[in-house]
Design an enzyme around this catalytic site. Structure first.
Site, mmCIF file in Angstrom:
data_model
loop_
_atom_site.group_PDB
_atom_site.id
_atom_site.type_symbol
_atom_site.label_atom_id
_atom_site.label_comp_id
_atom_site.label_asym_id
_atom_site.label_seq_id
_atom_site.Cartn_x
_atom_site.Cartn_y
_atom_site.Cartn_z
ATOM 1 N N GLY A 130 7.142 -1.833 6.699
ATOM 2 C CA GLY A 130 8.502 -2.345 6.569
ATOM 3 C C GLY A 130 9.520 -1.491 7.291
ATOM 4 O O GLY A 130 9.227 -0.374 7.727
ATOM 5 N N GLU A 131 10.719 -2.044 7.427
ATOM 6 C CA GLU A 131 11.814 -1.317 8.072
ATOM 7 C C GLU A 131 12.812 -0.921 6.973
ATOM 8 O O GLU A 131 13.581 -1.768 6.496
ATOM 9 C CB GLU A 131 12.458 -2.205 9.152
ATOM 10 C CG GLU A 131 13.716 -1.646 9.752
ATOM 11 C CD GLU A 131 13.653 -0.162 10.132
ATOM 12 O OE1 GLU A 131 12.683 0.268 10.784
ATOM 13 O OE2 GLU A 131 14.579 0.586 9.760
ATOM 14 N N CYS A 186 6.610 -6.876 7.627
ATOM 15 C CA CYS A 186 7.618 -6.279 8.503
ATOM 16 C C CYS A 186 7.995 -7.298 9.573
ATOM 17 O O CYS A 186 7.153 -8.052 10.054
ATOM 18 C CB CYS A 186 7.057 -5.020 9.162
ATOM 19 S SG CYS A 186 8.300 -4.120 10.124
ATOM 20 N N CYS A 233 3.685 8.455 0.855
ATOM 21 C CA CYS A 233 4.263 7.591 1.887
ATOM 22 C C CYS A 233 4.400 6.195 1.280
ATOM 23 O O CYS A 233 3.406 5.569 0.914
ATOM 24 C CB CYS A 233 3.322 7.589 3.095
ATOM 25 S SG CYS A 233 3.849 6.479 4.390
ATOM 26 N N CYS A 240 6.575 -4.548 16.390
ATOM 27 C CA CYS A 240 6.077 -3.538 17.348
ATOM 28 C C CYS A 240 4.678 -3.953 17.823
ATOM 29 O O CYS A 240 3.816 -4.295 17.000
ATOM 30 C CB CYS A 240 6.041 -2.157 16.698
ATOM 31 S SG CYS A 240 7.679 -1.594 16.200
ATOM 32 N N GLU A 272 0.829 -1.197 0.000
ATOM 33 C CA GLU A 272 0.000 0.000 0.000
ATOM 34 C C GLU A 272 0.864 1.248 0.000
ATOM 35 O O GLU A 272 1.938 1.265 0.585
ATOM 36 C CB GLU A 272 -0.922 0.011 1.217
ATOM 37 C CG GLU A 272 -2.054 -0.975 1.054
ATOM 38 C CD GLU A 272 -3.011 -0.997 2.229
ATOM 39 O OE1 GLU A 272 -4.003 -1.722 2.147
ATOM 40 O OE2 GLU A 272 -2.752 -0.291 3.218
ATOM 41 N N CYS A 288 -0.832 5.641 10.227
ATOM 42 C CA CYS A 288 0.322 4.853 10.675
ATOM 43 C C CYS A 288 -0.103 3.502 11.219
ATOM 44 O O CYS A 288 -0.986 3.417 12.061
ATOM 45 C CB CYS A 288 1.020 5.549 11.828
ATOM 46 S SG CYS A 288 1.795 7.051 11.381
ATOM 47 N N SER A 305 11.810 6.812 7.956
ATOM 48 C CA SER A 305 11.471 6.489 9.342
ATOM 49 C C SER A 305 11.996 5.100 9.696
ATOM 50 O O SER A 305 11.771 4.138 8.960
ATOM 51 C CB SER A 305 9.949 6.522 9.501
ATOM 52 O OG SER A 305 9.574 6.106 10.790
ATOM 53 N N CYS A 319 1.484 -2.084 16.385
ATOM 54 C CA CYS A 319 1.382 -1.832 14.940
ATOM 55 C C CYS A 319 0.558 -2.907 14.240
ATOM 56 O O CYS A 319 0.692 -4.097 14.524
ATOM 57 C CB CYS A 319 2.779 -1.771 14.333
ATOM 58 S SG CYS A 319 2.763 -1.464 12.549
ATOM 59 N N SER A 328 11.586 6.002 15.398
ATOM 60 C CA SER A 328 10.408 5.665 16.202
ATOM 61 C C SER A 328 10.890 5.337 17.609
ATOM 62 O O SER A 328 11.459 4.272 17.838
ATOM 63 C CB SER A 328 9.690 4.461 15.577
ATOM 64 O OG SER A 328 9.292 4.804 14.271
ATOM 65 N N LEU A 329 10.664 6.250 18.511
ATOM 66 C CA LEU A 329 11.183 6.091 19.873
ATOM 67 C C LEU A 329 10.093 5.513 20.789
ATOM 68 O O LEU A 329 10.266 4.465 21.396
ATOM 69 C CB LEU A 329 11.675 7.460 20.370
ATOM 70 C CG LEU A 329 12.515 7.468 21.633
ATOM 71 C CD1 LEU A 329 13.772 6.641 21.450
ATOM 72 C CD2 LEU A 329 12.872 8.907 22.011
ATOM 73 N N HIS A 330 9.007 6.236 20.905
ATOM 74 C CA HIS A 330 7.792 5.794 21.604
ATOM 75 C C HIS A 330 7.935 5.533 23.106
ATOM 76 O O HIS A 330 6.948 5.154 23.756
ATOM 77 C CB HIS A 330 7.178 4.546 20.950
ATOM 78 C CG HIS A 330 6.893 4.713 19.486
ATOM 79 N ND1 HIS A 330 6.344 5.851 18.945
ATOM 80 C CD2 HIS A 330 7.088 3.876 18.425
ATOM 81 C CE1 HIS A 330 6.209 5.711 17.634
ATOM 82 N NE2 HIS A 330 6.666 4.524 17.304
HETATM 83 N N1 SAH Z 1 9.661 0.609 10.433
HETATM 84 C C1 SAH Z 1 9.665 2.034 10.389
HETATM 85 C C2 SAH Z 1 8.615 2.664 9.478
HETATM 86 C C3 SAH Z 1 7.256 2.088 9.437
HETATM 87 S S1 SAH Z 1 6.057 2.488 10.661
HETATM 88 C C4 SAH Z 1 9.555 2.595 11.788
HETATM 89 O O1 SAH Z 1 9.428 1.826 12.735
HETATM 90 O O2 SAH Z 1 9.691 3.800 11.947
HETATM 91 C C5 SAH Z 1 5.765 4.208 10.551
HETATM 92 C C6 SAH Z 1 5.460 4.837 11.893
HETATM 93 O O3 SAH Z 1 4.144 4.481 12.339
HETATM 94 C C7 SAH Z 1 6.417 4.432 13.005
HETATM 95 O O4 SAH Z 1 6.769 5.544 13.784
HETATM 96 C C8 SAH Z 1 5.555 3.485 13.806
HETATM 97 O O5 SAH Z 1 6.050 3.299 15.102
HETATM 98 C C9 SAH Z 1 4.209 4.184 13.722
HETATM 99 N N2 SAH Z 1 3.054 3.371 14.126
HETATM 100 C C10 SAH Z 1 2.830 2.072 13.910
HETATM 101 N N3 SAH Z 1 1.657 1.700 14.456
HETATM 102 C C11 SAH Z 1 1.124 2.788 15.021
HETATM 103 C C12 SAH Z 1 -0.079 3.044 15.735
HETATM 104 N N4 SAH Z 1 -0.967 2.082 15.981
HETATM 105 N N5 SAH Z 1 -0.304 4.297 16.175
HETATM 106 C C13 SAH Z 1 0.595 5.283 15.925
HETATM 107 N N6 SAH Z 1 1.739 5.118 15.249
HETATM 108 C C14 SAH Z 1 2.003 3.863 14.813
#
Ligand code: SAH
Length: 367
Positions: free
Chosen positions: A180-181, A133, A126, A137, A113, A354, A212, A140, A235-237
């Site tokens: 994907g990463e 992937c 995007c 996470c 997509e 996302c 990202s 996700c 992506s720190l979170h």
């Molecule tokens: N693998 C890469 C890029 C793909 S995900 C990465 O980890 O950055 C793109 C972004 O969407 C990342 O910051 C990811 O953590 C975020 N993301 C994934 N699921 C999400 C969700 N349910 N709510 C908010 N952000 C989310």
């Protein structure tokens, strides 16, 4: 829902005509030098390579579309290459904000997509970097669907060129934030970035390209060595190792200090501010002490924190932080002089946000 029902019908149709035995390369995998090599090897004049490149930029999916190219060249092309990098299965548009989401079928039958977002005059595509992937996470939607393979450079640039063609929108920005990463696909990612910024092609400045990553220090250093003036988002979170491990299993292999060291080296190499993405989950990582710890950790770093109101995914236990929490978290960071902002939510009615890509479709697509 109607669109999804329609997509299902399309899919059955496509599956019947799927090519999996074709071992020709993708025409879109060829860059300008490759096209020149092809033209020279055939003994044709060099300007033919420019014509082929122009057609590629227009997003052709059949060599017969190349009206100003002689049949002999078109035939030689189709002997060695597949014209289309992918085919469009569906294109949905959000009724709220004009976000568009394309579902593409790759030549081996897998699906990806791609999303186009609009903010004012900006048009940002995007792209997905892999089929599936492997990062796992916990919040996700891509998790659990498994990793299949990396995308080739032609499949990366193809998403952008076909999205531009299908949506009829001029593009200003590209983000590699889909499924994907991307740093696990550096060998395609770096040439992709060069091709996006080619002045004879899309001419998207590297400053308008964002990659990202979930934060893989070795790969970040490799990217740093390429010294590309792109934007890198990590992506720190979470503000600490323990919470990060809970949200992102890959963090068990990546010590937070090592990650921050890699970030500092990337900043030094590119001279560019790094972005930290921080999705806010209710009572998980959105407390006052999380904001304060985060501010302490990032103090003195040339960075920007992008707070993302989390997207709630069916089957995922986390809830989105309430709006007043998001505001308070932002204020706490700003009070400690951390540059921060809250990301706009786009495309929510077409699940283009996302972490939501691919999931809806997976129940019907098993390439
Ligand atoms: N693998 C890469 C890029 C793909 S995900 C990465 O980890 O950055 C793109 C972004 O969407 C990342 O910051 C990811 O953590 C975020 N993301 C994934 N699921 C999400 C969700 N349910 N709510 C908010 N952000 C989310």
């Amino acid at each position: 829902m109607a669109t999804f029902a329609l997509t299902w019908v399309y899919w059955e149709e496509i599956e019947r005509t799927m090519t999996t035995t074709d071992n020709r390369r993708l025409f879109y995998d060829l860059d300008r030098d490759d096209l020149l090599g092809f033209v020279e090897a055939g003994g044709w004049p060099r300007y033919r390579a420019d014509q082929l490149y122009d057609w590629q930029q227009k997003g052709i999916t059949d060599f017969s579309e190349m009206k100003n190219v002689p049949k002999t060249i078109r035939e030689a092309l189709s002997d060695s290459f597949i014209a289309a990098p992918m085919s469009l299965v569906s294109l949905e548009a959000s009724a709220f904000d004009g976000t568009k989401k394309a579902l593409f079928q790759l030549m081996d039958g897998h699906a990806i997509e791609t999303v186009l977002m609009r903010y004012g005059e900006q048009r940002s595509v995007c792209v997905s970097s892999q089929v599936g992937c492997a990062m796992g996470c916990t919040f996700c939607a891509s998790t659990g669907l498994g990793f299949v393979r990396n995308l080739s450079v032609g499949e990366l640039i193809g998403q952008v060129l076909l999205m531009r063609k299908e949506s009829r929108e001029p593009l200003t920005h590209v983000t590699v934030m889909g499924i994907g990463e991307p740093l696990l696909n550096l060998s395609a990612l770096i040439p992709f970035i060069h091709r996006l910024s080619d002045p004879k092609g899309l001419n998207i400045s590297m400053r308008r390209i964002t990659v990202s990553t979930c934060g893989l220090p070795d790969m970040m250093l490799e990217l740093a060595n390429a010294a590309l003036p792109i934007n890198v988002a990590v992506s720190l979170h979470a503000p600490n190792q323990k919470l990060r491990e809970q949200l992102m299993p890959i963090a068990k292999q990546v010590d937070l200090e090592t990650l921050f060291d890699a970030c500092r080296q990337l900043i030094t190499k590119t001279g560019r501010r790094i972005t930290f993405e921080y999705a806010l989950f209710d009572k998980v990582n959105d407390r006052d002490e999380d904001a304060m710890e985060l501010a302490d950790r990032l103090h003195g770093m040339l960075c920007h924190v992008n707070l993302i109101p989390a997207n709630e995914i069916a089957g995922v236990p986390y809830r989105k932080s309430p709006a007043d929490r998001v505001k308070r978290f932002l204020a706490l960071l700003e009070k400690r002089r951390i540059v921060a902002s809250v990301r706009r939510e786009l495309g929510s009615d077409i699940t283009a946000a996302c972490g939501q890509l691919r999931r809806k479709r997976e129940s019907w697509i098993t390439p």
